[in-house]
Scaffold this motif. Sequence first.
Motif, PDB file in Angstrom:
ATOM      1  N   THR A  92       0.868  -1.180   0.000  1.00  0.00           N
ATOM      2  CA  THR A  92       0.000   0.000   0.000  1.00  0.00           C
ATOM      3  C   THR A  92       0.904   1.228   0.000  1.00  0.00           C
ATOM      4  OG1 THR A  92      -0.187  -0.207   2.386  1.00  0.00           O
ATOM      5  CG2 THR A  92      -1.982  -1.121   1.061  1.00  0.00           C
ATOM      6  N   GLY A  95       3.273   1.675   5.097  1.00  0.00           N
ATOM      7  CA  GLY A  95       3.000   0.781   6.220  1.00  0.00           C
ATOM      8  C   GLY A  95       2.566  -0.601   5.786  1.00  0.00           C
ATOM      9  N   THR A  96       1.781  -1.224   6.640  1.00  0.00           N
ATOM     10  CA  THR A  96       1.416  -2.617   6.447  1.00  0.00           C
ATOM     11  C   THR A  96       0.074  -2.721   5.725  1.00  0.00           C
ATOM     12  OG1 THR A  96       2.629  -3.198   8.447  1.00  0.00           O
ATOM     13  CG2 THR A  96       0.980  -4.777   7.705  1.00  0.00           C
ATOM     14  N   SER A 100      -5.898  -0.493   8.151  1.00  0.00           N
ATOM     15  CA  SER A 100      -6.509   0.770   7.681  1.00  0.00           C
ATOM     16  C   SER A 100      -6.117   1.035   6.234  1.00  0.00           C
ATOM     17  CB  SER A 100      -6.101   1.970   8.548  1.00  0.00           C
ATOM     18  OG  SER A 100      -6.814   1.983   9.731  1.00  0.00           O
ATOM     19  N   PRO A 123       7.195  -1.671   8.788  1.00  0.00           N
ATOM     20  CA  PRO A 123       6.609  -0.492   9.397  1.00  0.00           C
ATOM     21  C   PRO A 123       5.084  -0.535   9.469  1.00  0.00           C
ATOM     22  CG  PRO A 123       8.250   0.123   7.768  1.00  0.00           C
ATOM     23  CD  PRO A 123       8.046  -1.357   7.636  1.00  0.00           C
ATOM     24  N   SER A 124       4.582  -0.029  10.573  1.00  0.00           N
ATOM     25  CA  SER A 124       3.162   0.285  10.704  1.00  0.00           C
ATOM     26  C   SER A 124       3.080   1.404  11.729  1.00  0.00           C
ATOM     27  CB  SER A 124       2.364  -0.934  11.175  1.00  0.00           C
ATOM     28  OG  SER A 124       0.999  -0.568  11.249  1.00  0.00           O
ATOM     29  N   ALA A 125       2.310   2.440  11.399  1.00  0.00           N
ATOM     30  CA  ALA A 125       2.244   3.600  12.293  1.00  0.00           C
ATOM     31  C   ALA A 125       1.689   3.193  13.656  1.00  0.00           C
ATOM     32  CB  ALA A 125       1.376   4.686  11.659  1.00  0.00           C
ATOM     33  N   PHE A 145      -9.285   4.800  12.115  1.00  0.00           N
ATOM     34  CA  PHE A 145     -10.000   6.078  12.020  1.00  0.00           C
ATOM     35  C   PHE A 145     -11.378   5.940  12.677  1.00  0.00           C
ATOM     36  CE2 PHE A 145      -7.016   6.153   8.463  1.00  0.00           C
ATOM     37  CZ  PHE A 145      -6.493   7.434   8.554  1.00  0.00           C
ATOM     38  N   TYR A 170      -5.961   6.587  14.384  1.00  0.00           N
ATOM     39  CA  TYR A 170      -5.415   7.358  13.268  1.00  0.00           C
ATOM     40  C   TYR A 170      -6.308   8.579  13.049  1.00  0.00           C
ATOM     41  CZ  TYR A 170      -2.436   3.415  11.687  1.00  0.00           C
ATOM     42  OH  TYR A 170      -1.492   2.440  11.581  1.00  0.00           O
ATOM     43  N   GLU A 171      -5.700   9.697  12.658  1.00  0.00           N
ATOM     44  CA  GLU A 171      -6.529  10.866  12.374  1.00  0.00           C
ATOM     45  C   GLU A 171      -5.883  11.739  11.314  1.00  0.00           C
ATOM     46  OE1 GLU A 171      -9.192  12.126  11.717  1.00  0.00           O
ATOM     47  OE2 GLU A 171     -10.106  12.179  13.702  1.00  0.00           O
ATOM     48  N   CYS A 196       1.527  11.404  18.107  1.00  0.00           N
ATOM     49  CA  CYS A 196       2.747  11.126  17.330  1.00  0.00           C
ATOM     50  C   CYS A 196       2.546  11.693  15.929  1.00  0.00           C
ATOM     51  CB  CYS A 196       2.988   9.630  17.216  1.00  0.00           C
ATOM     52  SG  CYS A 196       2.937   8.784  18.786  1.00  0.00           S
ATOM     53  N   ARG A 197       3.428  12.570  15.536  1.00  0.00           N
ATOM     54  CA  ARG A 197       3.266  13.238  14.242  1.00  0.00           C
ATOM     55  C   ARG A 197       4.467  12.944  13.361  1.00  0.00           C
ATOM     56  NH1 ARG A 197       4.809  18.653  13.050  1.00  0.00           N
ATOM     57  NH2 ARG A 197       3.956  19.097  10.997  1.00  0.00           N
ATOM     58  N   GLU A 198       4.212  12.568  12.112  1.00  0.00           N
ATOM     59  CA  GLU A 198       5.272  12.383  11.123  1.00  0.00           C
ATOM     60  C   GLU A 198       6.363  11.403  11.593  1.00  0.00           C
ATOM     61  OE1 GLU A 198       3.862  13.552   8.368  1.00  0.00           O
ATOM     62  OE2 GLU A 198       5.398  14.996   7.795  1.00  0.00           O
ATOM     63  N   LEU A 199       5.928  10.271  12.145  1.00  0.00           N
ATOM     64  CA  LEU A 199       6.891   9.288  12.641  1.00  0.00           C
ATOM     65  C   LEU A 199       7.871   8.889  11.543  1.00  0.00           C
ATOM     66  CD1 LEU A 199       4.514   6.980  14.714  1.00  0.00           C
ATOM     67  CD2 LEU A 199       6.262   8.534  15.606  1.00  0.00           C
ATOM     68  N   LYS A 201       9.933  10.596  10.013  1.00  0.00           N
ATOM     69  CA  LYS A 201      10.229  11.623   8.998  1.00  0.00           C
ATOM     70  C   LYS A 201      11.065  12.735   9.623  1.00  0.00           C
ATOM     71  CE  LYS A 201       5.772  10.774   6.834  1.00  0.00           C
ATOM     72  NZ  LYS A 201       4.594  11.366   6.254  1.00  0.00           N
TER      73      LYS A 201
HETATM   74  N1  SAM Z   1      -1.253   0.802   6.629  1.00  0.00           N
HETATM   75  C1  SAM Z   1      -0.739   1.922   7.376  1.00  0.00           C
HETATM   76  C2  SAM Z   1      -0.012   1.393   8.625  1.00  0.00           C
HETATM   77  O1  SAM Z   1       0.338   0.224   8.672  1.00  0.00           O
HETATM   78  O2  SAM Z   1       0.221   2.176   9.531  1.00  0.00           O
HETATM   79  C3  SAM Z   1      -1.812   2.916   7.715  1.00  0.00           C
HETATM   80  C4  SAM Z   1      -2.489   3.522   6.525  1.00  0.00           C
HETATM   81  S1  SAM Z   1      -3.701   4.715   6.932  1.00  0.00           S
HETATM   82  C5  SAM Z   1      -4.489   4.958   5.412  1.00  0.00           C
HETATM   83  C6  SAM Z   1      -2.764   6.186   7.040  1.00  0.00           C
HETATM   84  C7  SAM Z   1      -2.776   6.775   8.455  1.00  0.00           C
HETATM   85  O3  SAM Z   1      -1.747   6.169   9.227  1.00  0.00           O
HETATM   86  C8  SAM Z   1      -2.447   8.247   8.472  1.00  0.00           C
HETATM   87  O4  SAM Z   1      -3.582   9.051   8.233  1.00  0.00           O
HETATM   88  C9  SAM Z   1      -1.938   8.428   9.883  1.00  0.00           C
HETATM   89  O5  SAM Z   1      -2.992   8.484  10.803  1.00  0.00           O
HETATM   90  C10 SAM Z   1      -1.160   7.112  10.088  1.00  0.00           C
HETATM   91  N2  SAM Z   1       0.245   7.287   9.679  1.00  0.00           N
HETATM   92  C11 SAM Z   1       0.846   6.792   8.580  1.00  0.00           C
HETATM   93  N3  SAM Z   1       2.146   7.160   8.541  1.00  0.00           N
HETATM   94  C12 SAM Z   1       2.361   7.910   9.655  1.00  0.00           C
HETATM   95  C13 SAM Z   1       3.494   8.589  10.182  1.00  0.00           C
HETATM   96  N4  SAM Z   1       4.670   8.575   9.544  1.00  0.00           N
HETATM   97  N5  SAM Z   1       3.365   9.246  11.347  1.00  0.00           N
HETATM   98  C14 SAM Z   1       2.180   9.259  11.999  1.00  0.00           C
HETATM   99  N6  SAM Z   1       1.084   8.649  11.540  1.00  0.00           N
HETATM  100  C15 SAM Z   1       1.161   7.992  10.391  1.00  0.00           C
END
Ligand code: SAM
Length: 291
Positions: A92, A95-96, A100, A123-125, A145, A170-171, A196-199, A201
Motif C-alpha cells: 500500500t 505501512g502494512t 486501515s 513499518p506500521s504507524a 479512524f 489514526y486521524e 505522534c506526528r510524522e513518525l 520523517k
Molecule cells: N497501513 C498503514 C499502517 O500500517 O500504519 C496505515 C495507513 S492509513 C491509510 C494512514 C494513516 O496512518 C495516516 O492518516 C496516519 O494516521 C497514520 N500514519 C501513517 N504514517 C504515519 C506517520 N509517519 N506518522 C504518523 N502517523 C502515520
Amino acid sequence: MSTGASGGTAAGRLVLVATPIGNVRDLSPRAADVLRSADVVCCEDTRHSGRLFSRLGITTKRLLSLHGHNEAQRTEEVLRLLEDGLTVALVTDAGTPAISDPGARVVAAAHEAGAVVSIVPGPSAAVAAVAVAGLSAERWCFEGFLPRKGAERTARLAAIAAAPQAVVIYEAPGRVDALVADLASACGGDRLVAVCRELTKLHEQLWRGPLSLAAGLWPADSARGEFVLVLDAARAPAPAEVSPGELAAAVERLMASGLTRRDAVAEAAERAGIARREVYDALAQSGPAAS
Ligand code: SAM
C-alpha cells in the motif's frame, strides 16, 4: 506460509509487503527481494510505489493497481494469477497492507483459493506509536479512524473511554484538535495521550501529556503531516477497603459453597482486588472460623 481448511487449489503465492511510513530506508532487504522477484506487484497507487521502488533501485516486473475502489474486481484478477501459480506481492502507500488500508479482501480470497499467503512484516504507524508512546503497551487495541460524526462516533468514543487497554487512533491532520476535544470530554482531561506526528520523517514530533493540555495544539487550519494518537488505558477505580472481618466472612461463604480454602482465599482476594497474603492475614486476625 498458510495452511487451513480452504480446499482451494491455487498454486501461487500472495505476499504482503510492509513499506516505509516515511523514511525510505525502513524498507527491509527481504521486502526488496520479494518486490524484485514477484511476478506482479499490486500497489494502492502504482505511481507512488513506482517512485519508491525507483528511488531504492528496485526493478519490478509488473505493477497492478489495487485500491479501495477496485479491490473487489482486482481480487478476481489476483485469484487468476494465483491459480496460474504466480507470485503476487501486495503493497500500500505506506505501512502494512490491510491495516486501515486495502488488502483484507484479497488476502481472505487467496486463503480461500488455497494459495500460500505470507508477509514481509515491517513499518506500521500503529505499532511504532504504541512502542514510542510509553503508555500501557502491554495490552492495546487498534481503532484506526473513528467515524467522523453522529451517534456512531459518540458510541465509539464512549467505548474507547472505558477501554482497559491503550487505544491507537489514526486521524487526519485537520481533525486532530477536534479528536482531542472529543476524547477529553469522553475520558476526562487527566487521561494521558501521546500524539505522534510524522513518525520516522524529518519533522517527527511526539507530544505526551494529559488531554486537558493537548487541547488547541493542532489547529485545524494549520496542522500538517500525519498523526497517530495513543490514548492511555482507563484506570480501574481503586479497590474499596474491605475489613478483615468481611474478608473472613467472604472466605467462609465461598467454602460453604464448595470451594477449597485455598480457592476461596484466591477468589476473595480477586474480588477485593488485593493480594492473597492479605486475605490470609485477615483470617489469622479474625479467629478460627475459616483459618
Ligand atoms: N497501513 C498503514 C499502517 O500500517 O500504519 C496505515 C495507513 S492509513 C491509510 C494512514 C494513516 O496512518 C495516516 O492518516 C496516519 O494516521 C497514520 N500514519 C501513517 N504514517 C504515519 C506517520 N509517519 N506518522 C504518523 N502517523 C502515520
